[in-house]
Design a protein around this motif. Structure first.
Motif, PDB file in Angstrom:
ATOM      1  N   TYR A   1      49.825  24.422  79.298  1.00  0.00           N
ATOM      2  CA  TYR A   1      49.160  25.334  78.343  1.00  0.00           C
ATOM      3  C   TYR A   1      49.573  26.781  78.613  1.00  0.00           C
ATOM      4  N   LEU A   2      49.592  27.190  79.892  1.00  0.00           N
ATOM      5  CA  LEU A   2      49.985  28.559  80.232  1.00  0.00           C
ATOM      6  C   LEU A   2      51.442  28.802  79.868  1.00  0.00           C
ATOM      7  N   TRP A   3      52.307  27.797  80.100  1.00  0.00           N
ATOM      8  CA  TRP A   3      53.718  27.933  79.716  1.00  0.00           C
ATOM      9  C   TRP A   3      53.840  28.085  78.195  1.00  0.00           C
ATOM     10  N   GLN A   4      53.054  27.296  77.461  1.00  0.00           N
ATOM     11  CA  GLN A   4      53.054  27.396  76.002  1.00  0.00           C
ATOM     12  C   GLN A   4      52.639  28.800  75.559  1.00  0.00           C
ATOM     13  N   ARG A   5      51.589  29.338  76.167  1.00  0.00           N
ATOM     14  CA  ARG A   5      51.100  30.655  75.775  1.00  0.00           C
ATOM     15  C   ARG A   5      52.115  31.750  76.093  1.00  0.00           C
ATOM     16  N   ILE A   6      52.791  31.628  77.252  1.00  0.00           N
ATOM     17  CA  ILE A   6      53.701  32.693  77.680  1.00  0.00           C
ATOM     18  C   ILE A   6      55.042  32.608  76.965  1.00  0.00           C
ATOM     19  N   MET A   7      55.589  31.402  76.837  1.00  0.00           N
ATOM     20  CA  MET A   7      56.950  31.234  76.324  1.00  0.00           C
ATOM     21  C   MET A   7      57.005  30.991  74.812  1.00  0.00           C
ATOM     22  N   ARG A   8      56.083  30.211  74.290  1.00  0.00           N
ATOM     23  CA  ARG A   8      56.141  29.840  72.863  1.00  0.00           C
ATOM     24  C   ARG A   8      54.867  30.192  72.105  1.00  0.00           C
ATOM     25  N   GLY A   9      53.957  30.860  72.759  1.00  0.00           N
ATOM     26  CA  GLY A   9      52.618  31.039  72.197  1.00  0.00           C
ATOM     27  C   GLY A   9      52.596  31.740  70.855  1.00  0.00           C
ATOM     28  N   ARG A  10      51.637  31.344  70.039  1.00  0.00           N
ATOM     29  CA  ARG A  10      51.440  31.976  68.739  1.00  0.00           C
ATOM     30  C   ARG A  10      50.868  33.369  68.929  1.00  0.00           C
ATOM     31  N   SER A  11      51.215  34.247  68.011  1.00  0.00           N
ATOM     32  CA  SER A  11      50.602  35.571  67.985  1.00  0.00           C
ATOM     33  C   SER A  11      50.523  36.021  66.534  1.00  0.00           C
ATOM     34  N   TYR A  12      49.297  36.110  66.047  1.00  0.00           N
ATOM     35  CA  TYR A  12      49.083  36.546  64.669  1.00  0.00           C
ATOM     36  C   TYR A  12      48.403  37.909  64.625  1.00  0.00           C
ATOM     37  N   ARG A  13      48.522  38.666  65.717  1.00  0.00           N
ATOM     38  CA  ARG A  13      47.862  39.968  65.766  1.00  0.00           C
ATOM     39  C   ARG A  13      48.414  40.939  64.722  1.00  0.00           C
ATOM     40  N   HIS A  14      49.679  40.775  64.359  1.00  0.00           N
ATOM     41  CA  HIS A  14      50.267  41.679  63.364  1.00  0.00           C
ATOM     42  C   HIS A  14      49.664  41.452  61.976  1.00  0.00           C
ATOM     43  N   LEU A  15      48.922  40.363  61.815  1.00  0.00           N
ATOM     44  CA  LEU A  15      48.292  40.080  60.522  1.00  0.00           C
ATOM     45  C   LEU A  15      46.810  40.424  60.516  1.00  0.00           C
ATOM     46  N   MET A  16      46.333  41.113  61.571  1.00  0.00           N
ATOM     47  CA  MET A  16      44.900  41.320  61.697  1.00  0.00           C
ATOM     48  C   MET A  16      44.320  42.175  60.578  1.00  0.00           C
TER      49      MET A  16
END
Length: 564
Positions: free
Chosen positions: A541-556
């Motif tokens: 899970y941590l690897w997923q968050r760091i390497m491939r994790g989603r980030s939708y903050r630019h759509l806030m």
């Protein structure tokens, strides 16, 4: 404790908008009333509007496709679920079809009794869209007509003969019952009575013609279901009868005399309705054909007001794209009360100011939340809890949140996990389109192994990653900001929308939980799942968050990206 009966609060603006649409006898577009679950759409229709729409010249047919879902419908002492109808045991498509057709037929009978639908009108409308000669000859032969029929007989001649033959077959008392002749038959002349009876028989004849033509296509429909292909003509053949009735009712509409309307609640159920035999196309084809033809009737000839009521966010934006363009429907989106409106209606009547502050902070102003908490407040459980001096109103809200967590959110998340597992299987077998597996997508690399345990672990990590990205974006992302539609390709987002926990609203175009209470339960689910992860899964899970994790903050934000 105040023991005050719950009341239905008027919504003047929304009611005025709906009334203005329904006052027209014919309109160019159907109207979609949509919004998150629990904001009072069904209550508004049933308790505030439907009675007024059945007075005087107005006649409103109401169809609720969820009515046959016995475990989750008030008609069977149930309650509407917080999660999507797709998570319930769905009705058969044939029962939904019968429900719709029976409603439209009863409306057509009313039109016949008012003299606005005649046998000639039924024939003209039917003959406009269908080649009916062969079917009429078959029906005449079935009615033991031994007289040879010349090939030169016109369609209208065949129609008149078939109506006469069918009228002899039907029970006269049955037709009189449909027309209510027992009470008013004596006040009608013989010519008037025969006119009404002929129209009733003609309506039944039209139904027989359409059913016979559909029967001729049964083998083609069965082959279509087996192959999974699409055929517009076969799909339309299954909706010929309800659409013919809609056209007849639309033609018969007359201001001040006969103004029919149709309200279809929970229309999304049609898409997932179960196919019990091969006499029908699948639910999604039936749904699309019905709506396409309502749109076409409105655009070409004007249609009676049709109002589609739904909590599925597909109808907030995507349906407008799938069926043509953004203005193909009239869109009316409701989110219930604002906090200020809810406070004005709730405080002093149902809750104290201190109680309201707790509810507003934890659950929000969702009307169904407020009603369920008020019912809990009136219960014996609340009285016993309040007898304990250490207990407060916060305890009752906590108990309600725990109820939502256990009975709503956790089962829905399990359903979402199964949807993600199916996505992984489809991606491995090549059934997912390439654009959804684009470079850099966090969900691009599902497990290559067929091991269901590995697949479930991958699905859970994907779902946790998505919920964490929502938490980081403060549970609200704008999927149309800067035309950034990548969130609509995210299988985790699609799964949570499908199970009814997230809602993709249209204006403003935010992706968010259906209520603040459900939002808190989603955050609790994430914390619980993180605590239960094994050491190996936690590393994944941590690897997923760091390497491939989603980030939708630019759509806030709706405009700009200055909030981080």
């Amino acid at each position: 404790m105040v023991n005050k009966a719950w009341k239905i609060i008027p919504r003047p603006l929304l009611e005025t908008i709906l009334n203005n649409h329904a006052q027209h006898h014919r309109v160019p577009q159907p109207l979609i009333l949509h919004g998150p679950r629990g904001v009072g759409k069904t209550t508004l229709i049933l308790d505030r509007i439907l009675g007024e729409w059945n007075k005087g010249p107005h006649l409103t047919g109401y169809v609720d496709f969820a009515q046959s879902i016995k475990d989750h419908h008030p008609n069977f002492d149930g309650s509407f679920p917080w999660y999507s109808w797709s998570s319930c045991e769905l009705p058969s498509l044939s029962s939904c079809q019968t429900q719709l057709e029976n409603c439209l037929e009863s409306m057509a009978h009313k039109g016949i009794k008012l003299g606005t639908i005649s046998s000639h009108q039924i024939f003209t409308t039917l003959n406009k869209w269908h080649g009916i000669n062969t079917a009429l000859r078959r029906i005449l032969n079935q009615n033991a007509s031994k007289i040879a029929i010349s090939n030169k007989v016109s369609s209208s001649g065949l129609w008149d003969r078939a109506v006469f033959a069918l009228s002899a077959r039907f029970n006269a008392s049955e037709i009189d019952g449909v027309l209510d002749f027992e009470e008013k038959g004596k006040s009608l002349s013989i010519d008037e009575a025969s006119y009404f009876k002929e129209a009733i028989v003609a309506l039944r004849l039209a139904k027989e013609v359409i059913k016979m033509q559909q029967k001729w296509r049964s083998n083609a429909i069965a082959d279509l279901n087996r192959s999974g292909r699409f055929s517009r003509s076969l799909a339309n053949s299954c909706t010929d009868w309800p659409c013919l009735l809609l056209e007849l009712l639309s033609q018969a509409a007359e201001i001040g005399h006969f103004q029919p309307k149709l309200v279809i609640n929970n229309v999304e159920i049609l898409c997932n309705a179960m196919l019990t035999d091969d006499s029908m196309v699948c639910g999604s084809m039936y749904h699309d054909s019905l709506i396409w033809r309502i749109i076409a009737l409105g655009a070409n000839e004007r249609c009676l007001p049709v109002i589609l009521v739904t909590s599925d966010s597909y109808y907030s934006y995507q349906a407008f794209m799938d069926f043509g363009f953004p203005d193909i429907f009239v869109s009316r989106e409701t989110f219930g009360w604002t906090p200020q409106e809810a406070k004005m209606h709730m405080v002093t009547d149902y809750f104290t100011h201190a109680e309201w502050m707790v509810i507003d902070d934890v659950l929000g102003p969702n009307p169904r939340h407020l009603f369920e908490v008020y019912v809990l407040k009136q219960s014996n459980y609340y009285q016993k809890l309040m007898d304990d001096e250490a207990s407060t109103f916060e305890d009752i809200v906590d108990a309600y949140l725990a109820y939502l967590q256990v009975t709503v959110v956790n089962p829905s998340m399990e359903k979402a996990l199964s949807i993600l597992q199916k996505f992984a299987i489809d991606a491995r077998s090549g059934k997912i389109l390439e654009h959804r597996l684009h470079f850099g997508a966090p969900w691009r690399h599902p497990p290559s192994s067929k091991d269901p345990t590995k697949c479930k672990e991958w699905a859970k990590i994907q779902l946790m990653d998505f919920v964490q990205s929502l938490v980081n974006a403060e549970f609200g992302v704008n999927y149309l900001a800067d035309c950034s539609l990548e969130i609509l390709d995210d299988p985790a987002a699609v799964a949570l929308v499908e199970v009814g926990l997230l809602y993709a609203q249209r204006d403003p175009s935010f992706f968010r939980p259906i209520s603040k209470g459900i939002q808190r339960c989603l955050a609790r689910w994430l914390v619980q799942e993180r605590m239960q992860l094994s050491y190996q899964n936690l590393l994944q899970y941590l690897w997923q968050r760091i390497m491939r994790g989603r980030s939708y903050r630019h759509l806030m934000l709706q405009v700009g990206y200055d909030k981080y």
